[in-house]
Write an enzyme that holds these catalytic residues in place. Structure first.
Site, mmCIF file in Angstrom:
data_model
loop_
_atom_site.group_PDB
_atom_site.id
_atom_site.type_symbol
_atom_site.label_atom_id
_atom_site.label_comp_id
_atom_site.label_asym_id
_atom_site.label_seq_id
_atom_site.Cartn_x
_atom_site.Cartn_y
_atom_site.Cartn_z
ATOM 1 N N CYS A 8 7.166 35.691 -19.455
ATOM 2 C CA CYS A 8 6.220 35.410 -18.376
ATOM 3 C C CYS A 8 6.561 36.292 -17.179
ATOM 4 O O CYS A 8 7.707 36.328 -16.731
ATOM 5 C CB CYS A 8 6.312 33.935 -17.988
ATOM 6 S SG CYS A 8 5.277 33.491 -16.582
ATOM 7 N N CYS A 64 2.168 29.095 -19.302
ATOM 8 C CA CYS A 64 3.612 29.138 -19.424
ATOM 9 C C CYS A 64 4.150 27.728 -19.178
ATOM 10 O O CYS A 64 3.809 27.092 -18.178
ATOM 11 C CB CYS A 64 4.200 30.107 -18.398
ATOM 12 S SG CYS A 64 6.010 30.053 -18.305
ATOM 13 N N CYS A 81 -4.595 35.166 -27.293
ATOM 14 C CA CYS A 81 -5.159 36.309 -26.589
ATOM 15 C C CYS A 81 -4.600 36.262 -25.161
ATOM 16 O O CYS A 81 -5.027 35.438 -24.352
ATOM 17 C CB CYS A 81 -6.681 36.186 -26.615
ATOM 18 S SG CYS A 81 -7.544 37.552 -25.859
ATOM 19 N N CYS A 126 6.419 27.568 -15.657
ATOM 20 C CA CYS A 126 5.843 27.648 -14.306
ATOM 21 C C CYS A 126 4.360 27.306 -14.261
ATOM 22 O O CYS A 126 3.756 27.324 -13.188
ATOM 23 C CB CYS A 126 6.087 29.025 -13.708
ATOM 24 S SG CYS A 126 5.204 30.378 -14.530
ATOM 25 N N CYS A 181 7.804 33.958 -14.091
ATOM 26 C CA CYS A 181 9.094 33.255 -14.044
ATOM 27 C C CYS A 181 10.145 33.779 -15.009
ATOM 28 O O CYS A 181 11.299 33.366 -14.948
ATOM 29 C CB CYS A 181 8.875 31.760 -14.291
ATOM 30 S SG CYS A 181 8.493 31.330 -16.006
#
Length: 142
Positions: free
Chosen positions: A54, A103, A128, A106, A57
């Protein structure tokens, strides 16, 4: 960004802190559930082996082992790196029902997951994901 029902993110920052950390495009996609234009992302056609994390984070989300060429304009994966790496929730925007991918650390928007499209993958799913939501750490740097 609408909160995830019943879940508290492990990484919590104020909107001001997110705006300071992310550039305008990253903020729009990750924190406002935006979408980058198709075929514009840096990882759409990448075949580098490694781990995708991510961008907000740093949590590990996907590996290159599950990335495949879907020719949809965004990086596609058939499975997260860990079952707890992402959160799925209904997205009823744009007059349709889709499944949004966030995610788990976060709660930043990553993209959407689709099933039953006929891709020859072990899960019959296509995560996607916006390139701008990811950072790739190549295997030779792990």
């Amino acid at each position: 960004m609408e909160p995830v029902t019943g879940a508290t993110p492990r990484v919590v920052k104020s909107e001001r802190e997110w705006r300071q950390q992310l550039n305008d495009t990253e903020y729009h996609v990750l924190r406002e559930s935006g979408t980058e234009p198709p075929y514009s992302g840096e990882y759409t056609d990448t075949h580098t082996r490694g781990v995708y994390s991510c961008r907000a984070c740093g949590a590990e989300l996907f590996t290159s082992d599950t990335k495949f060429d879907s020719h949809c304009g965004w990086p596609s994966f058939y499975d997260p790196a860990d079952t707890d790496a992402v959160i799925l929730r209904d997205d009823r925007s744009l007059g349709m029902v889709r499944t949004e991918v966030l995610c788990a650390q976060c709660h930043s928007h990553l993209g959407h997951v689709f099933s039953g499209e006929g891709y020859e993958t072990p899960t019959d799913q296509r995560y996607c994901i916006n390139s701008v939501a990811l950072t790739l750490r190549p295997s030779d740097q792990t």
